[in-house]
Design a protein around this motif. Sequence first.
Motif, mmCIF file in Angstrom:
data_model
loop_
_atom_site.group_PDB
_atom_site.id
_atom_site.type_symbol
_atom_site.label_atom_id
_atom_site.label_comp_id
_atom_site.label_asym_id
_atom_site.label_seq_id
_atom_site.Cartn_x
_atom_site.Cartn_y
_atom_site.Cartn_z
ATOM 1 N N ASN A 294 74.118 8.572 111.754
ATOM 2 C CA ASN A 294 74.318 7.251 111.142
ATOM 3 C C ASN A 294 74.552 6.185 112.205
ATOM 4 O OD1 ASN A 294 76.799 7.914 112.084
ATOM 5 N ND2 ASN A 294 77.890 7.619 110.157
ATOM 6 N N SER A 295 73.957 6.384 113.376
ATOM 7 C CA SER A 295 74.279 5.503 114.506
ATOM 8 C C SER A 295 73.899 4.052 114.281
ATOM 9 C CB SER A 295 73.587 5.977 115.781
ATOM 10 O OG SER A 295 73.500 7.357 115.801
ATOM 11 N N ARG A 296 72.946 3.804 113.396
ATOM 12 C CA ARG A 296 72.586 2.398 113.179
ATOM 13 C C ARG A 296 73.484 1.754 112.124
ATOM 14 N NH1 ARG A 296 66.622 1.154 111.890
ATOM 15 N NH2 ARG A 296 66.408 3.378 111.420
ATOM 16 N N ALA A 297 74.252 2.597 111.423
ATOM 17 C CA ALA A 297 75.104 2.048 110.365
ATOM 18 C C ALA A 297 76.566 1.941 110.783
ATOM 19 C CB ALA A 297 74.991 2.904 109.120
ATOM 20 N N ALA A 298 76.987 2.811 111.676
ATOM 21 C CA ALA A 298 78.385 2.795 112.105
ATOM 22 C C ALA A 298 78.411 2.939 113.613
ATOM 23 C CB ALA A 298 79.148 3.942 111.458
ATOM 24 N N ARG A 299 79.140 2.070 114.275
ATOM 25 C CA ARG A 299 79.125 2.070 115.734
ATOM 26 C C ARG A 299 79.943 3.221 116.279
ATOM 27 N NH1 ARG A 299 81.830 -1.534 119.905
ATOM 28 N NH2 ARG A 299 80.562 -1.136 121.745
ATOM 29 N N HIS A 300 79.329 3.975 117.156
ATOM 30 C CA HIS A 300 80.025 5.048 117.850
ATOM 31 C C HIS A 300 80.623 4.468 119.117
ATOM 32 C CE1 HIS A 300 80.659 9.228 119.121
ATOM 33 N NE2 HIS A 300 80.320 8.826 120.333
ATOM 34 N N ILE A 301 81.871 4.814 119.397
ATOM 35 C CA ILE A 301 82.533 4.216 120.552
ATOM 36 C C ILE A 301 82.480 5.148 121.755
ATOM 37 C CG2 ILE A 301 84.696 3.289 121.470
ATOM 38 C CD1 ILE A 301 83.496 1.562 119.273
ATOM 39 N N ASN A 302 82.041 4.625 122.866
ATOM 40 C CA ASN A 302 82.053 5.349 124.131
ATOM 41 C C ASN A 302 83.300 4.921 124.906
ATOM 42 O OD1 ASN A 302 81.752 6.298 126.685
ATOM 43 N ND2 ASN A 302 79.757 5.347 127.076
ATOM 44 N N PRO A 303 84.246 5.838 125.099
ATOM 45 C CA PRO A 303 85.507 5.438 125.727
ATOM 46 C C PRO A 303 85.349 4.947 127.159
ATOM 47 C CG PRO A 303 85.385 7.827 125.452
ATOM 48 C CD PRO A 303 84.221 7.252 124.722
ATOM 49 N N TRP A 304 84.275 5.310 127.809
ATOM 50 C CA TRP A 304 84.121 4.838 129.197
ATOM 51 C C TRP A 304 82.945 3.889 129.349
ATOM 52 C CZ3 TRP A 304 79.333 6.479 130.669
ATOM 53 C CH2 TRP A 304 78.856 7.672 130.125
ATOM 54 N N ASN A 305 82.532 3.330 128.253
ATOM 55 C CA ASN A 305 81.389 2.410 128.256
ATOM 56 C C ASN A 305 81.396 1.523 129.497
ATOM 57 O OD1 ASN A 305 79.128 1.165 127.349
ATOM 58 N ND2 ASN A 305 80.141 -0.075 125.776
#
Lengths: 334, 549
Positions: A294-305
Motif C-alpha cells: 500500500n506504499s502509494r496510499a500510506a507513507r512508509h517511514i525510513n528512520p534514516w532517510n
Amino acid sequence: MSFNFSFYFALFTVVGLIAVVLIGVGAHLQFLFGVVIPYLAVLIFFVGLLYRVVKWARSPVPFRIPTTCGQQKSLPWIKYNKLESPFTNFWAAVRVALEVLCFRSLFRNTKVVLTKGGPKLSYFSDKWLWLGAIVFHYSFLVVLLRHLRFFTQPVPSFVQLLEKVDGFFEIGVPGLFVSGVVLFVAVTYLLLRRITIPQLRYISLPADYFPLFTIMAIAFTGILMRYFFKVDIVAVKKLTLSLVTFHPEVPEGIGGLFYVHIFLVSVLFAYFPFSKLMHMAGVFLSPTRNLPNNSRAARHINPWNPVVKVHTYEEYEDEFREKMKAAGIPVEKE
Amino acid sequence: MAKLPKPDELVKSIDYTPPEKPWMETKPEFIPGTYGYGVKAKNLKILGFPNQRDFYPSDEDWQLPENWKEIFLEGMEDRLNRFRSFRLFMDICVRCGACADKCHYFIGGGDPKNMPVLRAELLRSIYRRYFTASGKILGKVAGARDLTYDVFKELWYYLYQCSECRRCSVFCPYGIDTCEITMMGRELMNLLGCNVNWAGEPVANCYRTGNHLGIEPQGIKSIFEFLRDELEDITGVHVDLPFNQKGADVLFIVPSGSYFADPGTYTMEGEFLLLHYLKEKYGFTYTFSTYASEGGNFGLFTSNEAMKRLNAKMYAEAKRLGVKWILGGECGHMWRVIHQYMATMNGPADFLEVPRNPITGTVFEHAKETKMVHICEFTADLIRHGKLPLDKSRNDHWVVTYHDSCNPSRGMGFFEEPRYVIKSVCNNFYEMPENTIREKTFCCGSGAGLGSDENIITRMRGGLPRANAVKYVHEKYGVNILACICAIDRASFPPLFEYWVPEVDCCGIHELVGNALVLPDEERGVRKRKTDLRGNPLKGFEDEEGTEE
Ligand code: HEM
Ligand code: SF4
Ligand code: SF4
C-alpha cells in the motif's frame, strides 16, 4: 568447496560426535551428557535465538518492498488479490501465516526444461521439494510435540491425542509412530535430493549436510531405542522430569544409545542459532512477505532517510535559461 | 565489439549442469559481450561519487583506492545495519535451490553463478567471513572466503548480470529477493567507483539535464514538436504541448525512452492523442516539464541515495508548477521507484491533492499518499466510464500479446489495468503461457543498466525465456506484436526479437490506445484514419497510399 569435502566433513563430524558420546558414556560422564550439555544447549538455543532476532529487528526496514504476486488494490472495479498483494497489515499477516503453515511460495515451484531443437523452453510444475519439506517439517513438529510426554507429568491430553493419531496403524509392540519413520524418510529424501540434483550439489556447503545428518541420526537412534534396543523408559522419564524441575539426577542403567540421542539433540539445539536453521524465525521478518502493498496510499517511514544533494530547479534554470527563453519555455527569472 | 553467436549456436552452448570444479575455485572470464563498459570519470564527477576515473572492467588493474577492502567491508556493515532485508537475506537462505532455475540469465546461459542462490552466495561468503562468528573461526568450512581482488571482480561481474527483476523472490520460501542483494552489492561497487556506464551515465545526465539522455530543454521541446508534426500528418490534429506551464491539472512525466526512439515514440504519440482528446472534449489540462523530463530512474540500479537525488525532481517540479497531481507514463522501473520508494524518500507530498480524475470523478484512493497515478490506471478508468470512443478494428492488423514488465509486476502488482486497456482497444489478444506471465513474468534481459550494446551476449541469453514464450504465441496464434508498459522493454525487445523471433514487433499500450481512439473529426465523419501511428495502412486501406510519405 568440493562436494566430497562438504559431504564427508559433515558426515564425519556427526560420526565424530557420536563417538564422543560413546566414549564419554564409557568413561561415566553420564551427568555431563545427560544434564550439563542439555542444559547448556537449551540455554544457547534460547539466548542465541533471541540474540539473532533482536539483531535482525535492530536493522530497520527503510523501504516497503513486498514482492507482489497478485493484483494490486487500485480501481474499485478491479478485483485485487488480498493474499498475494495484501493492502492491509492483516492480510500481510495472513500471507506470512500461509507461508509458514503451507509453504505457499514453494508450492509455486516449477522446473525448466530446454529442448534445444526449436529451441523450446517449458516449465513444469515441480512440487517434490514442497512435499518433501512439508512432510519433513510437520513430522518434525509432531515428533517434537510427542516428546512433551517426557517432560510433563501428567501428560497433557493433546499429547495423548497426538500419540493416538500418530499410532493409528497399531503395528507392532510398542505401537509404531508414523511420524518418526516419516521424518526419517523425509530427511533422507532431502539429502538424496541434495546429492543427486547437480545444481544443488554444486551449491551445498557442509552447513547444509550437517543438520540433515544430525536429524537423520537423531531419528534413527530414536527409532532404534523405541523398537529395537529398548532403553529403560521409566529411567529416561525420571531423568527428563528431573531436568525440567531443575533437580537433575541421573538414574542408573539408561543405555548408551539414549545418550547419543540426547547429545545429538543438544548439538542441534546449540547449533540452531548459528545456522541457516534460523529461517524458522527469519521468515516472519522477511520484508518481501510481511509488508502490505500500500506504499502509494500510506507513507512508509525510513528512520534514516538521508539528506541528499539534489540538482534544484534554480540551478537548472541558471544553466539553461537563455536556451529556454529562446525556445519559448517559461522561466522563473527573466 | 563482441561477436554474437548465431541463435542455434548460443542455444547449443547452454548447459545446466555445473562444472566439477567447486564454485569458490573458479574465476569468471570477462568475455566481451557479457558485461557492460565501466563508468566514465566525467559521470562520477557530476554526481560527486568516489574514485573518479575512467573504469575499464577488462583491465587487470581497476584502480581501486589503497583501502578498498576497508571501504567495502565498512560499507557492508553499514548496510547490514540499515537494511533488515540485507541482514536477513544474508542469514536465512537454506540453499534449497527453489530459485535456481528461475533466473532468465541462468535459463538462457547456464552459468551456475547466475543461479540467484549462488549470485547471493558470492556476497554471502564474504558476509560469513567478516560478519559471523562461525565464518571468522571456521573459515572455508563455514562457507566463508576472504575478500580478494579476484573475489571482488567476480562479484562485480555477476552483480551486473542480475537485472533486479525479483523473479527469484517469488519462488523463495522466505521471499529472499536476490534483487535486493544485488542492490546492496551495487551500492558497495559504487563506493569504489565501479558502476557500469550504462547506469552511471544516465544517472549523471538525469541529474544535470533532467533526463537520462542528457537532452537540454530546447532539445526536448523540439523532439516533442517533431513527434507532434508526425502525428498531425496521420491524424490531422495539432496537439498542444505545454512545457513548464503553471496551474495545470496534472504534470505528466514520461520516461525519456518514450520520446527518444521508436517504437517508444509511438506510445508517446498515443498519449498525445489521449491528452489532446481530453483537453478538447473535457477541458482537461496538463503540462510537461523539461526539468522533470525523465520518469525512469537509473539511480535504482546505482544506490538508494542516487535514486533519491533523481526522484526528488518529480515532487519539486509538481510543487513549483502548482499542479493538482502527477500522471506517470509507461515505464517499468520508474513505477517501482514511484510505488515503493517515492513517498518514503521524498514525501510527504502534502502540497498536492489526492488524485481525482476530473472527467469521471474517480478518486484514486490507492494513490492518495504519493499523488501519482499510472497512465494505464487513468485510461482504464476513462474507458470504464465510457469516456473514450474507441474503434478496436483499427488495431485489427495486430495480433497482440502482453508482456508483464518485471517491476510493475513484482514491485507493484500491476496486472489487470493494462490488460483491461488492451482488451478495450484490440480485438486480437492472446496471453503467453501461464508460467511466463504475471508474477512469473520473464525479464527482457536488459533491465537494471544491462541494456548496452557491448553487453549483447548477456542480453540475448537473458532474453531467451521471454522471446521463447513470444515465439510460442507467434506460432500458435499468429501474434505479431507484443505490448508492454516499459521503456527499457521497448528499447530492448526489437534487437531481442530480431535475434530470436524476427516476425514480432513491440509497442506500448498507448500506441494501441492512440490507434483506436476516435477523434472528434473522425467521430463526425469529417476525416477517416487510414494508417496506424506507425504509418502502416489499417485493415481495409491496404491498397491506398498511407498519409505518411
Ligand atoms: C515458513 C516456514 C518454513 C519454511 C518455508 C521452511 C522451509 C525449509 C526448506 C525449504 C528447507 C530445506 C530443505 C533442504 O533442501 O535441505 C528447510 C530445512 C529445515 N527446516 Fe525449515 N522451513 C520453515 C520453518 C521451519 C521451522 C519452524 C523449523 C523448526 C525447527 C524448521 C526446521 C528446519 C530444519 C531443521 C531443516 C533442516 C534440513 C536442512 O538443513 O536442509 N523449519 N526448511
Ligand atoms: S529459494 Fe530462497 S532459500 Fe532456497 S536457495 Fe533460493 S534464496 Fe535460498
Ligand atoms: S532478481 Fe532476476 S535477474 Fe536477479 S537473480 Fe533474481 S531472477 Fe535473476
